[in-house]
Design an enzyme around this catalytic site. Structure first.
Site, PDB file in Angstrom:
ATOM      1  N   TYR A   4     -22.650  12.047 -56.699  1.00 56.23           N
ATOM      2  CA  TYR A   4     -23.759  11.147 -56.964  1.00 56.23           C
ATOM      3  C   TYR A   4     -24.922  11.866 -57.672  1.00 56.23           C
ATOM      4  O   TYR A   4     -25.321  12.955 -57.274  1.00 56.23           O
ATOM      5  CB  TYR A   4     -24.308  10.530 -55.662  1.00 56.23           C
ATOM      6  N   HIS A  44     -27.797  10.456 -50.656  1.00 59.14           N
ATOM      7  CA  HIS A  44     -27.037   9.228 -50.920  1.00 59.14           C
ATOM      8  C   HIS A  44     -26.094   8.881 -49.779  1.00 59.14           C
ATOM      9  O   HIS A  44     -24.910   8.600 -49.986  1.00 59.14           O
ATOM     10  CB  HIS A  44     -26.299   9.327 -52.266  1.00 59.14           C
TER      11      HIS A  44
HETATM   12  O1  KDG Z   1     -27.040   0.707 -57.415  1.00 59.38           O
HETATM   13  C1  KDG Z   1     -27.152   1.923 -56.757  1.00 59.38           C
HETATM   14  C2  KDG Z   1     -28.298   2.719 -57.274  1.00 59.38           C
HETATM   15  O2  KDG Z   1     -29.442   1.937 -57.317  1.00 59.38           O
HETATM   16  C3  KDG Z   1     -28.555   3.941 -56.447  1.00 59.38           C
HETATM   17  O3  KDG Z   1     -27.397   4.710 -56.428  1.00 59.38           O
HETATM   18  C4  KDG Z   1     -29.705   4.722 -57.006  1.00 59.38           C
HETATM   19  O4  KDG Z   1     -29.807   6.141 -55.073  1.00 59.38           O
HETATM   20  C5  KDG Z   1     -30.328   5.679 -56.054  1.00 59.38           C
HETATM   21  C6  KDG Z   1     -31.708   6.076 -56.340  1.00 59.38           C
HETATM   22  O5  KDG Z   1     -32.260   6.805 -55.531  1.00 59.38           O
HETATM   23  O6  KDG Z   1     -32.250   5.629 -57.350  1.00 59.38           O
HETATM   24 MG    MG Z   2     -31.313   6.881 -53.702  1.00 58.30          MG
END
Ligand code: KDG
Ligand code: MG
Length: 408
Positions: free
Chosen positions: A160, A217
């Site tokens: 992520y 995340h």
């Molecule tokens: O749709 C999922 C995202 O908005 C997310 O993964 C983004 O974690 C995120 C962030 O902190 O912007």
């Molecule tokens: Mg986030």
């Protein structure tokens, strides 16, 4: 005064923004955002099939009663699809209210508490050195706060927040090659062993003044999150985001007992009922709801006020999926909120996005300066909108190496 018409538009440059435009019999119109990332057609359907037919003929000035009518009237409460749809209506009604008053929206809340709102940018890199370059890029632009995410050596796939692209503004979350999600493989041990030293190296390279944020995340278990947070203490993070999946409002108690690292949570919450205990028990430091997903200004303002009673500051979600309308609603709340903390900000202002959503808000040196135009301060060009339509896309899903499904 009556609502005469309302239309939903889906699409945008590299995104699927869901934009609502509400017309009134007095020529004043309001705009709202219902973009639920990667599920965009669903709030659009809820608006078209159920909400708009009930909206026509109502007095747009009664935004509180309209909110209650839809929320209580649905019988089945909450949920991101419904709350995003209510959020768009609510945003548009506040836009109308402020335009009728010839005032910028923040004046309806109680005026400005500050001139500029602190922003944080997203720095990302396939490895630590690439991340350092990305951080430098934002520091050179004047950002005082940066979220930092980098690849972990040995991690079987990308994780992520990690972009391999040279372009710092590449939006790496949605894969528009179709609706079947790609799979990322996650290894908690590798992450927990690598990341504390990486974050410390960033602190050493950029010095004491940079506000460093990091997003887990939702990947760690409560005990792991407590250990991780404790290890990160010497880094002096501005915040540690989503260390655990937060449906379990008690999970963060363990982290609190072991660490004083500031915790930010809430981008997936869509109502006050998902964070009231977290707030009242003071288990978090920043609340990350978005005006779009959490029922609009009317509902988010209630969350902000509750948070303020418990020394919890705002850090509204500002992922690339939020349209400039959501960001504008948040800019007005940020200007007003006595407990404002920080605003997540991704550079959206491509020429295409500016043409679709002409805006009078201003970003300079890592700060956002709210518009003084009546209403939200953002318009929507329906002719430009004709260039775009819905594009199927998906987030990845996450599995462990043995195949077990994990938290994205
Ligand atoms: O749709 C999922 C995202 O908005 C997310 O993964 C983004 O974690 C995120 C962030 O902190 O912007
Ligand atoms: Mg986030």
């Amino acid at each position: 005064m009556k609502i005469t018409d309302a239309k939903v538009f889906v699409g945008g440059p590299g995104k699927n923004y869901v934009t609502l435009k509400i017309q009134t019999d007095q020529g004043v119109y309001g705009l709202g955002d219902a973009t639920l990332n990667n599920r965009e057609t669903l709030p659009a359907a809820y608006l078209n099939d159920y909400l708009i037919p009930n909206l026509i003929g109502l007095d747009p000035r009664n935004s509180e009663d309209i909110w209650q009518f839809f929320y209580r009237g649905a019988y089945f409460r909450k949920g991101p699809i419904a709350m995003a749809a209510f959020g768009a209506i609510d945003m548009a009604l506040w836009d109308i209210k402020a335009k009728l008053a010839s005032m910028p929206l923040y004046q309806m809340f109680g005026g400005k508490s500050r001139e500029g709102a602190l922003l944080y940018a997203h720095a990302t890199g396939a490895d630590l050195e690439a991340l350092m370059d990305s951080i430098s890029h934002y520091v050179e632009q004047g950002y005082k706060a940066v979220r930092v995410q980098c690849g972990v050596p040995g991690m079987p796939t990308e994780s992520y927040g990690v972009s391999h692209a040279a372009d710092n503004n590449k939006h790496y979350i949605t894969d528009f090659s179709g609706i079947r999600p790609k799979v990322e493989i996650w290894d908690t041990d590798r992450y927990m062993r690598y990341m504390p030293d990486a974050l410390m190296a960033i602190r050493e390279r950029f010095g004491e003044q940079l506000k460093i944020l990091h997003d887990v995340h939702h990947r760690l278990l409560p005990r792991e999150a407590a250990e991780f947070a404790k290890t990160l203490e010497p880094v002096g993070l501005f915040w540690l985001e989503d260390p655990t999946p937060a449906e379990d409002q008690d999970a963060l108690r363990l982290l609190r007992q072991h660490s004083t690292v500031p915790v930010a949570i809430g981008e997936v919450f869509n109502s006050i009922w998902e964070c009231n205990k977290l707030i009242e028990h003071e288990l978090i430091d920043f609340i990350r709801v978005a005006v779009t997903y959490a029922g609009g200004i009317t509902h988010v303002k209630r969350i902000v006020d509750l948070a303020g009673l418990h020394h919890i500051r705002t850090g509204f979600h500002g992922a690339p999926s939020h349209s400039p309308l959501c960001m504008a609603a948040q800019a007005h709340l940020n200007a007003w909120a006595p407990n404002f903390g920080i605003q997540e900000y991704l550079v959206l202002d491509t020429p295409e996005c500016d043409a679709l959503f002409p805006s009078t808000h201003r970003v300079e040196s890592g700060m956002m300066y709210v518009s003084d135009e009546p209403g939200l301060g953002v318009d929507f060009d329906e002719n430009e909108a004709k260039k775009y339509s819905f594009k199927p896309g998906s987030h990845p899903v996450v599995r462990l190496e043995d195949g077990t499904l994990w938290n994205y």
